[in-house]
Design a protein around this motif. Structure first.
Motif, PDB file in Angstrom:
ATOM      1  N   TYR A 170     -20.486  74.683  51.009  1.00 54.19           N
ATOM      2  CA  TYR A 170     -19.960  73.337  51.250  1.00 54.19           C
ATOM      3  C   TYR A 170     -20.544  72.734  52.522  1.00 54.19           C
ATOM      4  CZ  TYR A 170     -16.694  73.021  47.384  1.00 54.19           C
ATOM      5  OH  TYR A 170     -16.149  72.913  46.122  1.00 54.19           O
ATOM      6  N   SER A 171     -20.882  73.567  53.507  1.00 57.68           N
ATOM      7  CA  SER A 171     -21.585  73.059  54.684  1.00 57.68           C
ATOM      8  C   SER A 171     -22.955  72.528  54.290  1.00 57.68           C
ATOM      9  CB  SER A 171     -21.730  74.169  55.727  1.00 57.68           C
ATOM     10  OG  SER A 171     -20.468  74.586  56.199  1.00 57.68           O
ATOM     11  N   TYR A 172     -23.613  73.248  53.392  1.00 57.88           N
ATOM     12  CA  TYR A 172     -24.913  72.787  52.893  1.00 57.88           C
ATOM     13  C   TYR A 172     -24.788  71.461  52.160  1.00 57.88           C
ATOM     14  CZ  TYR A 172     -28.860  72.471  49.658  1.00 57.88           C
ATOM     15  OH  TYR A 172     -29.920  72.018  48.922  1.00 57.88           O
ATOM     16  N   VAL A 173     -23.767  71.342  51.301  1.00 52.89           N
ATOM     17  CA  VAL A 173     -23.563  70.089  50.563  1.00 52.89           C
ATOM     18  C   VAL A 173     -23.315  68.936  51.532  1.00 52.89           C
ATOM     19  CG1 VAL A 173     -22.026  68.883  48.959  1.00 52.89           C
ATOM     20  CG2 VAL A 173     -22.741  71.230  48.479  1.00 52.89           C
ATOM     21  N   TRP A 190     -17.759  62.087  43.724  1.00 54.08           N
ATOM     22  CA  TRP A 190     -17.873  63.326  42.953  1.00 54.08           C
ATOM     23  C   TRP A 190     -17.454  64.526  43.786  1.00 54.08           C
ATOM     24  CZ3 TRP A 190     -20.849  67.706  43.578  1.00 54.08           C
ATOM     25  CH2 TRP A 190     -20.937  68.553  42.467  1.00 54.08           C
ATOM     26  N   THR A 191     -17.801  64.549  45.080  1.00 58.00           N
ATOM     27  CA  THR A 191     -17.530  65.727  45.904  1.00 58.00           C
ATOM     28  C   THR A 191     -16.051  65.940  46.176  1.00 58.00           C
ATOM     29  OG1 THR A 191     -17.958  64.397  47.887  1.00 58.00           O
ATOM     30  CG2 THR A 191     -19.768  65.769  47.051  1.00 58.00           C
ATOM     31  N   VAL A 192     -15.215  64.918  46.043  1.00 63.04           N
ATOM     32  CA  VAL A 192     -13.779  65.125  46.252  1.00 63.04           C
ATOM     33  C   VAL A 192     -13.066  65.436  44.936  1.00 63.04           C
ATOM     34  CG1 VAL A 192     -13.696  63.674  48.289  1.00 63.04           C
ATOM     35  CG2 VAL A 192     -13.216  62.653  46.060  1.00 63.04           C
ATOM     36  N   CYS A 263     -16.774  66.494  36.918  1.00 63.75           N
ATOM     37  CA  CYS A 263     -15.687  65.941  37.739  1.00 63.75           C
ATOM     38  C   CYS A 263     -15.847  66.209  39.221  1.00 63.75           C
ATOM     39  CB  CYS A 263     -14.338  66.540  37.309  1.00 63.75           C
ATOM     40  SG  CYS A 263     -13.989  66.438  35.567  1.00 63.75           S
ATOM     41  N   GLY A 264     -16.751  67.089  39.603  1.00 60.74           N
ATOM     42  CA  GLY A 264     -16.801  67.523  40.983  1.00 60.74           C
ATOM     43  C   GLY A 264     -15.869  68.704  41.199  1.00 60.74           C
ATOM     44  N   GLY A 319      -8.990  64.899  42.818  1.00 60.26           N
ATOM     45  CA  GLY A 319      -9.199  66.080  43.642  1.00 60.26           C
ATOM     46  C   GLY A 319      -8.382  66.046  44.919  1.00 60.26           C
ATOM     47  N   MET A 320      -8.192  64.841  45.481  1.00 59.61           N
ATOM     48  CA  MET A 320      -7.362  64.710  46.675  1.00 59.61           C
ATOM     49  C   MET A 320      -5.900  64.956  46.342  1.00 59.61           C
ATOM     50  SD  MET A 320      -9.170  61.246  48.122  1.00 59.61           S
ATOM     51  CE  MET A 320      -8.035  61.096  49.500  1.00 59.61           C
TER      52      MET A 320
END
Length: 342
Positions: A170-173, A190-192, A263-264, A319-320
């Protein structure tokens, strides 16, 4: 002694009847939430309009229902079932109550692969995302299992390996998104974890992968029950431990990769739902997996509906909402000592 023996089969039949009735009730609950998912949005639709929009092409609501609400709902059903079943089989395979596609880094692996494809290879369509997400999920699944000790893996080692890979990926993303503005624009929702961009093409792309993953996982239910007794006992019962593990890894890769591509990364669904269901069904995966396949999408779609209501006139991404709801719920389960060993 005779009375006790004679009471055995009726008691088991009664338990099966209760579980079957509970599953029917869960399906009914999911049906209600599906209707709410189609009816609730920036513009609320009465049930009559929902029905008309579903069936009549010339209806005013047809475009809203078929182009926006229905694909979103179908994707929520598929992704929820995928994450719930993946979490359940992972917990059973690793005998780790904390096993989850999010916590063990599998979703992070899929996310890292998708971010790489978007930033460096120019991939922008779900058709391309799926293949990269499957590859990323497969690599991280194998890494976590290997680093965690393989057949001798312990819950603590798996959790530590997953946490380390999760943080790294996730640090890389995050770094990729911060350094590439175009990737940030494409991937920020998408990331959330979001169902907002769902369309019929997305549903069509991920449907085969999720269906195959679900069938493999459901087919592994009985052998996984035997594997819970240990490898030697499983072999004595006719199971093949190596083949079972390989099948579960394939199922988890397909389920998590496809769901994450569409969906992420969505957290807590695969962790929380199996624990809630296990309190109703016990550890028998022949019942646990069907319950998870029904109640996990109910949770995901319910969180999506709640996000639309709370965020009006905009919306909170699903996602949140699952993260905000899932954390306190899981803490409540832990404090009440309801987190059972798979």
């Amino acid at each position: 002694m005779t009375d006790r023996k004679s009471a055995g089969p009726p008691a088991r039949r009664g338990a099966r009847t209760a579980r079957a009735a509970g599953l029917v009730a869960a399906v009914a609950l999911l049906g209600v939430i599906v209707v709410l998912s189609i009816a609730v949005g920036a513009k609320a639709l009465p049930l009559a309009d929902v029905w008309s929009g579903l069936l009549h092409r010339d209806a005013t609501e047809y475009a809203v229902v078929h182009r926006m609400r229905l694909p979103r709902t179908l994707l929520g059903l598929l992704a929820g079932a995928a994450l719930g079943v993946a979490g359940a089989v992972m917990q059973a395979l690793t005998r780790n109550p904390l096993a989850d596609p999010g916590l063990l880094g599998i979703n992070a692996g899929a996310s890292a692969a998708v971010a790489t494809a978007a930033a460096f290879l120019g991939v922008t369509a779900i058709g391309g995302y799926v293949w990269f997400a499957l590859f990323g999920a497969a690599v991280v699944t194998a890494l976590v299992y290997a680093v965690g000790g393989g057949r001798g893996a312990t819950p603590a080692r798996l959790a530590l390996a997953g946490a380390a890979l999760n943080a790294t990926l996730y640090s890389y993303v995050s770094a990729v998104m911060l350094l590439d503005t175009a990737s940030l624009d494409r991937l920020r929702f998408w990331t959330v974890g979001s169902l907002a961009s769902a369309d019929s093409a997305t549903v069509t792309r991920v449907l085969p992968f999720i269906l195959v993953g679900l069938l493999v996982a459901l087919g592994a239910a009985r052998p996984l029950n035997a594997l819970a007794l240990g490898d030697d006992a499983a072999r004595a019962l006719g199971a093949r431990p190596g083949l079972i593990r390989a099948a579960v890894i394939v199922a988890v890769t397909l389920l998590c990769g496809a769901a994450t591509a569409a969906c992420g990364p969505i957290v807590f669904v695969g962790l929380l739902v199996p624990h809630l269901v296990r309190a109703l069904t016990g550890p028998d995966l022949r019942w646990l997996l069907p319950y998870c396949a029904v109640l996990a999408p109910a949770l995901l779609l319910g969180a999506d509906v709640l996000g639309r209501v709370l965020g009006r006139p905009g919306e909170l991404q699903v996602g949140m909402v699952t993260a905000v709801l899932g954390g306190p719920l899981f803490l409540w389960l832990v404090t009440r000592a309801k987190v059972a060993h798979p």
